[in-house]
Design a protein around this motif. Sequence first.
Motif, PDB file in Angstrom:
ATOM      1  N   ALA A   1       8.456  -2.070  -7.621  1.00  0.00           N
ATOM      2  CA  ALA A   1       7.604  -1.503  -6.577  1.00  0.00           C
ATOM      3  C   ALA A   1       6.195  -1.307  -7.106  1.00  0.00           C
ATOM      4  O   ALA A   1       5.996  -0.970  -8.283  1.00  0.00           O
ATOM      5  CB  ALA A   1       8.164  -0.171  -6.083  1.00  0.00           C
ATOM      6  N   ASP A   2       5.231  -1.530  -6.249  1.00  0.00           N
ATOM      7  CA  ASP A   2       3.812  -1.323  -6.541  1.00  0.00           C
ATOM      8  C   ASP A   2       3.317  -0.231  -5.602  1.00  0.00           C
ATOM      9  O   ASP A   2       3.186  -0.459  -4.397  1.00  0.00           O
ATOM     10  CB  ASP A   2       3.044  -2.634  -6.327  1.00  0.00           C
ATOM     11  N   ILE A   3       3.070   0.965  -6.165  1.00  0.00           N
ATOM     12  CA  ILE A   3       2.728   2.132  -5.354  1.00  0.00           C
ATOM     13  C   ILE A   3       1.224   2.360  -5.415  1.00  0.00           C
ATOM     14  O   ILE A   3       0.684   2.815  -6.425  1.00  0.00           O
ATOM     15  CB  ILE A   3       3.469   3.387  -5.855  1.00  0.00           C
ATOM     16  N   GLY A   4       0.540   2.017  -4.349  1.00  0.00           N
ATOM     17  CA  GLY A   4      -0.899   2.223  -4.286  1.00  0.00           C
ATOM     18  C   GLY A   4      -1.231   3.531  -3.601  1.00  0.00           C
ATOM     19  O   GLY A   4      -0.354   4.322  -3.243  1.00  0.00           O
ATOM     20  N   GLY A   5      -2.508   3.756  -3.398  1.00  0.00           N
ATOM     21  CA  GLY A   5      -2.922   4.978  -2.729  1.00  0.00           C
ATOM     22  C   GLY A   5      -2.607   4.972  -1.247  1.00  0.00           C
ATOM     23  O   GLY A   5      -2.426   6.026  -0.640  1.00  0.00           O
ATOM     24  N   THR A   6      -2.479   3.775  -0.654  1.00  0.00           N
ATOM     25  CA  THR A   6      -2.265   3.648   0.785  1.00  0.00           C
ATOM     26  C   THR A   6      -0.898   3.069   1.126  1.00  0.00           C
ATOM     27  O   THR A   6      -0.217   3.554   2.035  1.00  0.00           O
ATOM     28  CB  THR A   6      -3.366   2.759   1.403  1.00  0.00           C
ATOM     29  N   ASN A   7      -0.495   2.027   0.395  1.00  0.00           N
ATOM     30  CA  ASN A   7       0.753   1.333   0.690  1.00  0.00           C
ATOM     31  C   ASN A   7       1.633   1.210  -0.554  1.00  0.00           C
ATOM     32  O   ASN A   7       1.134   1.265  -1.684  1.00  0.00           O
ATOM     33  CB  ASN A   7       0.472  -0.084   1.225  1.00  0.00           C
ATOM     34  N   THR A   8       2.917   1.020  -0.327  1.00  0.00           N
ATOM     35  CA  THR A   8       3.859   0.707  -1.401  1.00  0.00           C
ATOM     36  C   THR A   8       4.530  -0.617  -1.069  1.00  0.00           C
ATOM     37  O   THR A   8       5.043  -0.810   0.044  1.00  0.00           O
ATOM     38  CB  THR A   8       4.923   1.803  -1.557  1.00  0.00           C
ATOM     39  N   ARG A   9       4.515  -1.536  -2.029  1.00  0.00           N
ATOM     40  CA  ARG A   9       5.203  -2.820  -1.878  1.00  0.00           C
ATOM     41  C   ARG A   9       6.469  -2.765  -2.724  1.00  0.00           C
ATOM     42  O   ARG A   9       6.436  -2.320  -3.867  1.00  0.00           O
ATOM     43  CB  ARG A   9       4.307  -3.970  -2.331  1.00  0.00           C
ATOM     44  N   VAL A  10       7.559  -3.224  -2.161  1.00  0.00           N
ATOM     45  CA  VAL A  10       8.851  -3.203  -2.842  1.00  0.00           C
ATOM     46  C   VAL A  10       9.446  -4.601  -2.770  1.00  0.00           C
ATOM     47  O   VAL A  10       9.279  -5.317  -1.769  1.00  0.00           O
ATOM     48  CB  VAL A  10       9.813  -2.186  -2.193  1.00  0.00           C
TER      49      VAL A  10
END
Length: 323
Positions: A14-23
Amino acid sequence: MTDARQPDRYALVADIGGTNTRVALCDGPSLLTETIRRYKNADHPGLESVIRQYFADEGAVDCSGACVAAAGPVRGGVANMTNLDWTIDGSTLARATRAETVGILNDLQAQGHAIGRIAPGNIRSVVPGPDGAAGDKLVIGVGTGFNAAPVHETAAGRYVAASEAGHANMPIRTEAELRLCQFVETAHGFPAVEDVLSGRGLERVYHWLGHEAGDPSERSSTEIMTALASGDDPRAEEAARLFTRILGTVAGNLALIHLPFGGLYLVGGMARAMAPHLDRFGFKDAFRDKGRFAGFMQNFSVDCVEDDYAALTGCAAHLSGSA
């Protein structure tokens, strides 16, 4: 997915950004791009909620491991998000994924582990360097925030050091930059690099230019970039030009600090959005404007990573131990 989802074959990243999370799921170091899903963080109270939703959407899987990239500092295996009220630790991640092996990286560390695994078509040259240059590298993230991470190749494998470079003082070279610094400081208490070199930073530069002109107005970063493309707002172009020059200065400073003879890599949404404009707005000149070291700066190349899923690839590589 059409496979039988063998137990312990796949890992979750998972890539957890300030706005979105990609899994997504990965099979060893290989990212399964067809499993990538994106979630708005505002719709979830924490990462566990996102992962539950992912399993509901993608289908249950018995994960062998899990690795996440968090946009914030990681200390003692705990990530505290810089621009999001989430805290992520290994026990939480293991509980949510039921994985035996877990890892938590700073988002730039994950990007660093992805270097060398990005398709050539997703790499845009910004500043050319010497042919065949090798050595340490540097990843610079420009998106919701700003950060940098050096990438070291060691006898024990790749090591990507974490930092919070975006919270250092912004550089000042001109009277105008001093006024911009004071404008940012008045509004936010401290003139950090991230307050200018980020999506919201571009918005502040635009606002400051209006303040300077006695005609204050505000636009979102998306509106500014749209206006830049259409050419219908001279202030948008002026803001992007100043943004680019400061980015070049900061990137040059970081190059001298870390000596990444293997190249610098710009990553993140704002980096990708600005990449087509960096040449005409003078990025290279600002990057190499280091007085008697201007010639020395020709040792460093700069590229922009245009793969939106690079952090997921980096998590997969790190988790598999093949970065």
